[in-house]
Design a protein around this motif. Structure first.
Motif, PDB file in Angstrom:
ATOM      1  N   TRP A 388      14.967  -4.777  -1.874  1.00 23.23           N
ATOM      2  CA  TRP A 388      15.596  -3.551  -2.357  1.00 23.23           C
ATOM      3  C   TRP A 388      14.536  -2.671  -3.002  1.00 23.23           C
ATOM      4  O   TRP A 388      13.716  -3.132  -3.781  1.00 23.23           O
ATOM      5  CB  TRP A 388      16.673  -3.856  -3.398  1.00 23.23           C
ATOM      6  CG  TRP A 388      17.832  -4.652  -2.869  1.00 23.23           C
ATOM      7  CD1 TRP A 388      17.948  -6.000  -2.812  1.00 23.23           C
ATOM      8  CD2 TRP A 388      19.024  -4.125  -2.310  1.00 23.23           C
ATOM      9  NE1 TRP A 388      19.136  -6.373  -2.264  1.00 23.23           N
ATOM     10  CE2 TRP A 388      19.839  -5.232  -1.940  1.00 23.23           C
ATOM     11  CE3 TRP A 388      19.509  -2.836  -2.072  1.00 23.23           C
ATOM     12  CZ2 TRP A 388      21.089  -5.084  -1.354  1.00 23.23           C
ATOM     13  CZ3 TRP A 388      20.760  -2.685  -1.497  1.00 23.23           C
ATOM     14  CH2 TRP A 388      21.538  -3.800  -1.136  1.00 23.23           C
ATOM     15  N   SER A 389      14.577  -1.401  -2.690  1.00 21.83           N
ATOM     16  CA  SER A 389      13.643  -0.459  -3.306  1.00 21.83           C
ATOM     17  C   SER A 389      14.104  -0.136  -4.719  1.00 21.83           C
ATOM     18  O   SER A 389      15.283   0.156  -4.943  1.00 21.83           O
ATOM     19  CB  SER A 389      13.566   0.838  -2.488  1.00 21.83           C
ATOM     20  OG  SER A 389      13.054   0.573  -1.209  1.00 21.83           O
ATOM     21  N   SER A 390      13.178  -0.215  -5.664  1.00 25.29           N
ATOM     22  CA  SER A 390      13.512   0.088  -7.057  1.00 25.29           C
ATOM     23  C   SER A 390      12.226   0.258  -7.844  1.00 25.29           C
ATOM     24  O   SER A 390      11.201  -0.349  -7.527  1.00 25.29           O
ATOM     25  CB  SER A 390      14.349  -1.037  -7.666  1.00 25.29           C
ATOM     26  OG  SER A 390      14.542  -0.820  -9.047  1.00 25.29           O
ATOM     27  N   ASP A 391      12.278   1.112  -8.862  1.00 21.83           N
ATOM     28  CA  ASP A 391      11.128   1.272  -9.756  1.00 21.83           C
ATOM     29  C   ASP A 391      11.492   0.851 -11.177  1.00 21.83           C
ATOM     30  O   ASP A 391      10.893   1.295 -12.149  1.00 21.83           O
ATOM     31  CB  ASP A 391      10.629   2.717  -9.746  1.00 21.83           C
ATOM     32  CG  ASP A 391      11.699   3.712 -10.189  1.00 21.83           C
ATOM     33  OD1 ASP A 391      12.847   3.277 -10.426  1.00 21.83           O
ATOM     34  OD2 ASP A 391      11.379   4.910 -10.291  1.00 21.83           O
ATOM     35  N   SER A 392      12.504  -0.035 -11.293  1.00 19.32           N
ATOM     36  CA  SER A 392      12.959  -0.452 -12.620  1.00 19.32           C
ATOM     37  C   SER A 392      11.910  -1.290 -13.348  1.00 19.32           C
ATOM     38  O   SER A 392      11.844  -1.287 -14.574  1.00 19.32           O
ATOM     39  CB  SER A 392      14.267  -1.243 -12.503  1.00 19.32           C
ATOM     40  OG  SER A 392      14.079  -2.393 -11.686  1.00 19.32           O
ATOM     41  N   ASP A 393      11.109  -2.045 -12.599  1.00 21.49           N
ATOM     42  CA  ASP A 393      10.053  -2.856 -13.211  1.00 21.49           C
ATOM     43  C   ASP A 393       8.736  -2.105 -13.058  1.00 21.49           C
ATOM     44  O   ASP A 393       8.169  -2.029 -11.965  1.00 21.49           O
ATOM     45  CB  ASP A 393       9.980  -4.224 -12.532  1.00 21.49           C
ATOM     46  CG  ASP A 393       9.019  -5.172 -13.243  1.00 21.49           C
ATOM     47  OD1 ASP A 393       8.288  -4.714 -14.148  1.00 21.49           O
ATOM     48  OD2 ASP A 393       8.992  -6.363 -12.886  1.00 21.49           O
ATOM     49  N   ARG A 394       8.240  -1.546 -14.153  1.00 24.73           N
ATOM     50  CA  ARG A 394       7.042  -0.712 -14.092  1.00 24.73           C
ATOM     51  C   ARG A 394       5.749  -1.516 -14.140  1.00 24.73           C
ATOM     52  O   ARG A 394       4.674  -0.964 -13.951  1.00 24.73           O
ATOM     53  CB  ARG A 394       7.062   0.291 -15.257  1.00 24.73           C
ATOM     54  CG  ARG A 394       8.225   1.255 -15.215  1.00 24.73           C
ATOM     55  CD  ARG A 394       8.148   2.233 -16.373  1.00 24.73           C
ATOM     56  NE  ARG A 394       8.234   1.568 -17.659  1.00 24.73           N
ATOM     57  CZ  ARG A 394       9.369   1.292 -18.286  1.00 24.73           C
ATOM     58  NH1 ARG A 394      10.519   1.605 -17.724  1.00 24.73           N
ATOM     59  NH2 ARG A 394       9.374   0.696 -19.460  1.00 24.73           N
ATOM     60  N   ARG A 395       5.842  -2.810 -14.430  1.00 20.79           N
ATOM     61  CA  ARG A 395       4.621  -3.618 -14.531  1.00 20.79           C
ATOM     62  C   ARG A 395       3.961  -3.760 -13.164  1.00 20.79           C
ATOM     63  O   ARG A 395       4.617  -4.070 -12.174  1.00 20.79           O
ATOM     64  CB  ARG A 395       4.949  -4.996 -15.098  1.00 20.79           C
ATOM     65  CG  ARG A 395       5.397  -4.991 -16.545  1.00 20.79           C
ATOM     66  CD  ARG A 395       5.892  -6.361 -16.943  1.00 20.79           C
ATOM     67  NE  ARG A 395       7.041  -6.767 -16.140  1.00 20.79           N
ATOM     68  CZ  ARG A 395       7.493  -8.016 -16.060  1.00 20.79           C
ATOM     69  NH1 ARG A 395       6.881  -8.981 -16.717  1.00 20.79           N
ATOM     70  NH2 ARG A 395       8.547  -8.297 -15.319  1.00 20.79           N
ATOM     71  N   ASN A 396       2.675  -3.542 -13.136  1.00 15.80           N
ATOM     72  CA  ASN A 396       1.936  -3.626 -11.877  1.00 15.80           C
ATOM     73  C   ASN A 396       0.465  -3.819 -12.220  1.00 15.80           C
ATOM     74  O   ASN A 396      -0.194  -2.901 -12.697  1.00 15.80           O
ATOM     75  CB  ASN A 396       2.131  -2.344 -11.063  1.00 15.80           C
ATOM     76  CG  ASN A 396       1.331  -2.376  -9.768  1.00 15.80           C
ATOM     77  OD1 ASN A 396       1.527  -3.245  -8.928  1.00 15.80           O
ATOM     78  ND2 ASN A 396       0.402  -1.439  -9.628  1.00 15.80           N
TER      79      ASN A 396
END
Length: 517
Positions: A388-396
């Protein structure tokens, strides 16, 4: 007796006979006179020449009284005057010399005991592990005990004793069940300790978000207090469990010199702790910071709220692997390797770990979340991968682990593939009955069972410190130039005059003199 018959043997025999006949009298008189002189009472407090004078006086009176008694009873002294004089001199010399030697020897011993042993020369035998029953702690205890350490655990044991039941009856393991936020319990736990491993914390972004005040109290406030007690107790090594989450979000490959850009309260508290501990460092108090990658694998208290274990459990039990986003990078490390890194830091020469930060993991275990999902599916082929596409987790973040490899010789033994296989076997064999059990999830356990069992306190200074570490919710161009950051950090000087090239942004001014808790 003819003069020709008198020889050394005859003289010696006569002296022995005299001693046998008269020793009881001399001994009795000496005891009485020494007692009357106060040798056994107030004289015990005398020092140096005063005590020597008292001894000489008592010996003199003892011999004079002895000679007088013999003369009164026998009308003569049964041995030559020279023998009496020699015996008297010998007795005075022995007794006074013994007193003086006792004083000199005591002074030497006190001097040796008071000699400050350089921190680098102090051996580590007794280790306090705070939070030793958790995910990493339950893997660490068997290692430390196997290496011969005496281990004391300070923990509330919220999960019971099951995580450490394999070593619970070990003769070199001591359990102190208490809240590590209570200073009296920390002081008790710190007794006779050589090194501290501080693993205790509310761990993970979701768990920390449940109650921010509690998180700051447990993660930050308690850490500073524990470090102060440890430093006051003469503990040299203080190993602090941090996290690679402090790097936040970046497209660069990050090392210990890189900027710290937290995107969660959990990361903020870890950065604040690192900074406070760094300012507390002295010649005799040497903190070491271990920034763990994302943990996976089995231990006494396995967590299933972490990506590798969770995706594996969902594949085996639910038949479906759900990946949200998927392009976020993470560095991974097996829990057994994380525990081994702690042991390496304990055993390393102090000069290598003093006030140093180490990323814990390996370069070849940087994966995106989607890559982990694909790896799990390859080992559980009957499962279905859903993304699923999502940007809820910003950690990268991708992380370099060259420093711990070159300085401590640490290279993980486990790979993510082996770790996934280990978890699969545990689920299929029934070793893990239900991965959804709150015991396997920090956020579930705290929200359903544990959080109400923890005392809540509020500390203004800690909140002010956290507020100085703003969350990085978007890219900041000022931090994009890594070389500029490295140059700035390498020139940074701490209040104690120590160079700290490895702790990210500058330490907070006055952090070492924050108001007492």
């Amino acid at each position: 007796m003819q003069g020709s018959d008198i020889g050394p043997r005859v003289i010696l025999r006569e002296y022995v006979n005299f001693y046998a006949r008269s020793a009881w009298l001399l001994t009795f008189l000496a005891l009485v006179i020494f007692g009357v002189s106060g040798f056994y009472t107030h004289g015990r407090a005398y020092q140096g020449r005063y005590k020597a004078a008292m001894v000489a006086q008592a010996v003199t009176l003892s011999y004079l009284t002895f000679v007088f008694c013999n003369y009164i009873v026998n009308h003569e002294v049964p041995v030559p005057n020279a023998a009496i004089v020699l015996a008297y001199v010998f007795t005075v010399t022995i007794l006074v010399g013994a007193r003086l030697w006792s004083r000199v020897w005591g002074s030497v011993m006190r001097s040796e005991q008071g000699r400050k042993v350089p921190a680098d020369e102090r051996s580590v035998q007794r280790v306090l592990v705070i939070g030793g029953d958790g995910y990493i702690g339950s893997a660490l205890l068997p290692k430390l005990l196997a290496k011969g350490y005496h281990v004391r655990v300070l923990s509330l044991l919220l999960f019971g004793t099951e995580p450490i039941e394999g070593v619970l009856n070990h003769p070199r393991l001591e359990i102190l069940r208490a809240d590590f936020r209570h200073v009296d319990k920390v002081v008790e736990a710190m007794r006779d300790i050589d090194a501290v491993v501080h693993l205790g914390a509310i761990v993970g972004d979701p768990a920390c978000a449940l109650d921010e005040d509690l998180t700051i109290d447990v993660n930050l406030m308690a850490t500073r207090m524990i470090a102060e007690v440890a430093r006051g107790a003469g503990v040299t090594r203080f190993i602090f469990a941090s996290t690679c989450s402090v790097y936040g979000a970046s497209d660069e490959i990050l090392d210990e010199y890189s900027a710290l850009r937290p995107v969660s309260l959990y990361a903020q508290t870890k950065i604040a702790c690192e900074r406070i501990l760094a300012t507390m460092a002295t010649e005799d108090f040497a903190p070491t910071f271990l920034r763990f990658g994302t943990i996976y694998g089995l231990s006494g208290r396995t967590r299933f709220d972490l990506v590798v274990n969770l995706l594996t459990a969902k594949a085996v039990v639910d038949g479906e692997i759900t990946v949200v986003g998927g392009d976020q990078w993470r560095p991974f490390v097996h829990v057994d390797d994380a525990a081994e890194s702690v042991a390496r830091a304990l055993m390393a020469p102090l000069s290598l770990v003093r006030n140093e930060v180490f990323n814990v993991g390996s370069d070849d275990q940087n994966f995106t979340i989607l890559q982990v999902g694909e790896l799990v599916q390859s080992l559980v082929p009957e499962s279905r991968l859903v993304s699923w596409s999502s940007d809820s987790d910003r950690r990268n973040y991708r992380v370099s682990f060259g420093k711990i490899r070159s300085k401590l010789g640490f290279s993980p033994r486990w790979t993510v593939q082996r770790g996934v296989s280990q978890v699969i076997h545990a689920l299929e064999s029934g070793r893990v009955a239900d991965y959804r059990d709150p015991l396997h999830s920090n956020v579930k356990f705290l929200s359903e069972e544990g959080i109400d069992r923890l005392e809540r306190r509020h500390h203004n200074w800690a909140h002010e410190l956290i507020s100085e570490l703003p969350l990085h919710l978007a890219e900041d161009a000022a931090y994009s130039e890594r070389e500029e950051v490295v140059t700035r950090l390498r020139g940074e000087t701490l209040p104690h005059g120590m160079m700290r090239p490895d702790l990210g942004p500058p330490a907070i001014e006055g952090a070492a003199s924050l108001p007492p808790s």
